[in-house]
Write an enzyme that holds these catalytic residues in place. Structure first.
Site, PDB file in Angstrom:
ATOM      1  N   ARG A   7      -2.851   6.933  -1.317  1.00 62.37           N
ATOM      2  CA  ARG A   7      -2.612   6.288  -0.034  1.00 62.37           C
ATOM      3  C   ARG A   7      -1.273   6.760   0.492  1.00 62.37           C
ATOM      4  NH1 ARG A   7      -7.146   5.651   0.204  1.00 62.37           N
ATOM      5  NH2 ARG A   7      -8.401   3.753   0.370  1.00 62.37           N
ATOM      6  N   GLU A  41      -2.698   7.988  10.062  1.00 66.84           N
ATOM      7  CA  GLU A  41      -3.681   9.066  10.103  1.00 66.84           C
ATOM      8  C   GLU A  41      -4.460   9.047  11.415  1.00 66.84           C
ATOM      9  OE1 GLU A  41      -6.091   8.882   6.593  1.00 66.84           O
ATOM     10  OE2 GLU A  41      -4.455   9.433   5.267  1.00 66.84           O
ATOM     11  N   HIS A  66      -7.164  14.260   4.639  1.00 66.29           N
ATOM     12  CA  HIS A  66      -7.845  13.199   3.894  1.00 66.29           C
ATOM     13  C   HIS A  66      -9.227  13.679   3.410  1.00 66.29           C
ATOM     14  CE1 HIS A  66      -7.812   8.571   3.399  1.00 66.29           C
ATOM     15  NE2 HIS A  66      -8.525   9.124   2.442  1.00 66.29           N
TER      16      HIS A  66
END
Length: 633
Positions: A322, A351, A370
């Site tokens: 994370r 993000e 990601h």
């Protein structure tokens, strides 16, 4: 003299085995407890001692619990505690999917009900559509905020998160509105681990930078000299599913692997050839640090200016967990001053990150958008896992991946509600007393009670103790449905015992003891004669109290935050500590001193705020204070 006898409940980790009446979804408890805590009106509990299994799970009679609450609040709470009903024969549920899901998962959903896929919805469009849906499936890009649950007008029964983290789902709002939340925590484990290794190797050999250089028409062999992995030390921060898989693969690359994880069993780590160490030892000795910890209040920005300063110069960081576990501004500073040689990041605090992000644009940083779970196999696995969890929830079945909504009959909830608060706080207190890199593997819970064994259901209390122990430093969300499953999955063995006492059975529990075995403690006074961290608590005047710390009797209200000090029992000690707190404007809500043997005393100080580290250090330097610890409650 009261007589007592001990009856063992179990000697192994528990597996939930609901009674027939508990196969229907239950009322939830977190909002009720916060309402009970917040209301200043008198509360009258209408207790039921009936052992009947005919509890009405779908019409939670909140008036049995809050007799003095306003009727409007009763109505709202009664409705908000409704959970998904099994599908009736004359209705077909509608499932809304707002982000791409693997075809295998979509087929599962089509076989159950109406499926609607609507991608890239704005928050306003999602709110407009949600009132026609019984279930919602999202990934990480859709924010399921309170407004979504309000707009659903009670129809939304289940939210499924296709993945592990549920940062984008408002759990408190979901619970208040009676919506179950489930996730898919296992299907993308290997994919995430493989991506972590991919970033590790690509970073060490400057693959991304060299690729960009050649495509720009350059040939810079001397500039992109890499570093070897063989013989280097990799610190895996978090030895869960993904972290352990990364460790296995790194061992195959010839690396020496160490790990920090307060819950990882030492035998499981040894089986992989990994040494468990303290946080400080892990970051201080590693050549590479790979992050696999959840984002919690404890781990938020755990890599910061202070922790970067403790690392070896030239360390390299990999993060596929994370983004929020790293202070990104501090990482830029560490890269600029050479403490961190390189970083490889798949996740970010925001993000997507801004286009002008100094971190993303740094020449010594490798980034991916990601992609941890982005393999075809993982996507299909996650799709099936979340689809089956959502369908099961809509049918009213239990789910080990549920992250809210404990199951408990209303009469049991009414009677145990103050003890539920006590149980969670004791678990939270106990885990904060554990020190070092030794994992927690065994917890023993002892209930002193005058009730017959068949007249005391401890499942909820056990779940809340488990919640208090695991949640502070874990991504898991514990409730009665998944407590035993999560504990077993983490290698945590929970055993329970009852001590029968001669007293009135009016109250279900006289006291609760929590013993953590085979660990070191950061506060020696809490260690009992048998070497275990041992604490005991009672409910007094409706509030949870700490009554035993190791071998020492205390009387401490478990509210706010707590500073515990062991000191020489002499005049002026209270004044010195109180003066330090007062000069820093830290409000003291209570102070209690219990004398111990050999002219020692335990001083417990309740504070509203979390004191700064410098202030706590001042307390530790007071002459004749032998040890102290700060605990968040």
């Amino acid at each position: 003299m009261a007589s007592s006898s001990i009856k063992a409940i179990s000697s192994s980790a528990f597996t939930a085995s609901p009674t027939p009446s508990q196969t229907k979804p239950p009322p939830s408890i977190p909002y009720l407890l916060s309402f009970l805590h917040a209301t200043s009106r008198p509360i009258s509990l209408k207790l039921s001692r009936s052992r009947s299994h005919n509890s009405h799970f779908h019409s939670f009679l909140i008036t049995n619990v809050l007799k003095k609450a306003e009727s409007s609040s009763d109505t709202y709470l009664s409705k908000s505690f409704q959970l998904p009903n099994p599908r009736s024969s004359d209705s077909t549920p509608t499932v809304l999917v707002t982000e791409k899901l693997g075809e295998a998962g979509l087929e599962v959903l089509r076989g159950f009900g109406n499926l609607e896929c609507a991608y890239n919805l704005s928050p306003e469009e999602l709110c407009a559509k949600i009132s026609t849906c019984d279930a919602l499936i999202v990934r990480s890009g859709t924010k399921v905020a309170r407004q979504v649950f309000e707009a659903a007008k009670g129809r939304l029964k289940v939210v499924g998160r296709a993945g592990v983290g549920i940062d984008n789902v408002d759990l408190q709002a979901a619970t208040e509105f009676g919506c179950l939340v489930v996730n898919a925590p296992t299907a993308n484990t290997v994919a995430a681990a493989e991506h972590g290794i991919a970033l590790l190797t690509a970073m060490s050999r400057n693959v991304a930078q060299a690729d960009a250089s050649i495509k720009a028409g350059k040939w810079q062999r001397n500039k992109y000299v890499g570093v070897s992995l063989v013989g280097k030390t990799l610190a895996v921060m978090g030895f869960g599913k993904v972290g352990s898989e990364v460790a296995r693969r790194a061992k195959g690359l010839g690396m020496h692997v160490i790990s920090h994880d307060p819950y990882a069993p030492a035998d499981r780590a040894r089986a992989v050839g990994v040494e468990l160490v303290s946080f400080e030892q892990a970051i201080g000795t590693a050549d590479f640090i790979s992050l696999h910890m959840p984002l919690t209040p404890t781990t938020s920005k755990v890599l910061n200016d202070k922790t970067f300063a403790q690392m070896k110069k030239g360390v390299r960081i990999i993060n596929v967990a994370r983004g929020g576990v790293i202070d990104e501004d501090a990482l830029v500073r560490a890269l600029d001053n050479g403490i961190v040689a390189q970083a490889a990041l798949d996740v970010f605090a925001e993000e997507p990150p801004s286009k002008d992000s100094k971190l993303v644009q740094h020449e010594n940083v490798t980034v991916t958008p990601h992609l941890g779970a982005s393999t075809k196999e993982a996507q299909e696995g996650v799709a099936i896992e979340i689809a089956e969890a959502v369908v099961g929830a809509l049918k009213g079945e239990l789910s080990a991946t549920a992250v809210n909504a404990p199951m408990v009959p209303p009469e049991v909830l009414a009677e145990l509600s103050p003890y539920v608060v006590l149980a969670e706080k004791l678990g939270k207190l106990a885990v904060q007393l554990v020190a070092g890199g030794s994992g927690i593997t065994s917890v023993r819970v002892v209930y002193k009670t005058a009730r017959d064994p068949d007249d005391l259901d401890t499942r909820l209390l056990r779940a809340m103790i488990t919640k208090g122990i695991i949640e502070p430093i874990s991504a898991s969300f514990i409730n009665l449905v998944n407590a035993d499953f999560v504990a077993k999955d983490k290698g945590l063995r929970i055993t329970e015992e009852r001590v029968a006492i001669d007293s009135s059975p009016e109250f279900p529990v006289a006291s609760i003891q929590v013993h953590i075995t085979n660990v070191e403690s950061k506060f020696a006074s809490c260690v009992s004669k048998n070497g275990n961290i041992s604490i005991e608590g009672k409910v007094k005047y409706g509030k949870p109290h700490l009554t035993l710390l190791g071998s020492f009797g205390v009387d401490v209200s478990l509210e706010g935050n707590l500073i515990l000090c062991r000191q020489v029992d002499q005049p002026g000690m209270i004044g010195q500590v109180g003066n330090i707190l007062g000069t820093e404007n830290v409000n003291v809500n209570f102070m209690s001193v219990g004398r111990t043997i050999q002219k020692k005393a335990i001083m417990a100080i309740g504070v509203d705020e979390e004191p700064k580290e410098e202030l706590l250090n001042k307390i530790g330097k007071v002459p004749d204070i032998e040890e102290f610890v700060f605990l968040k409650l």
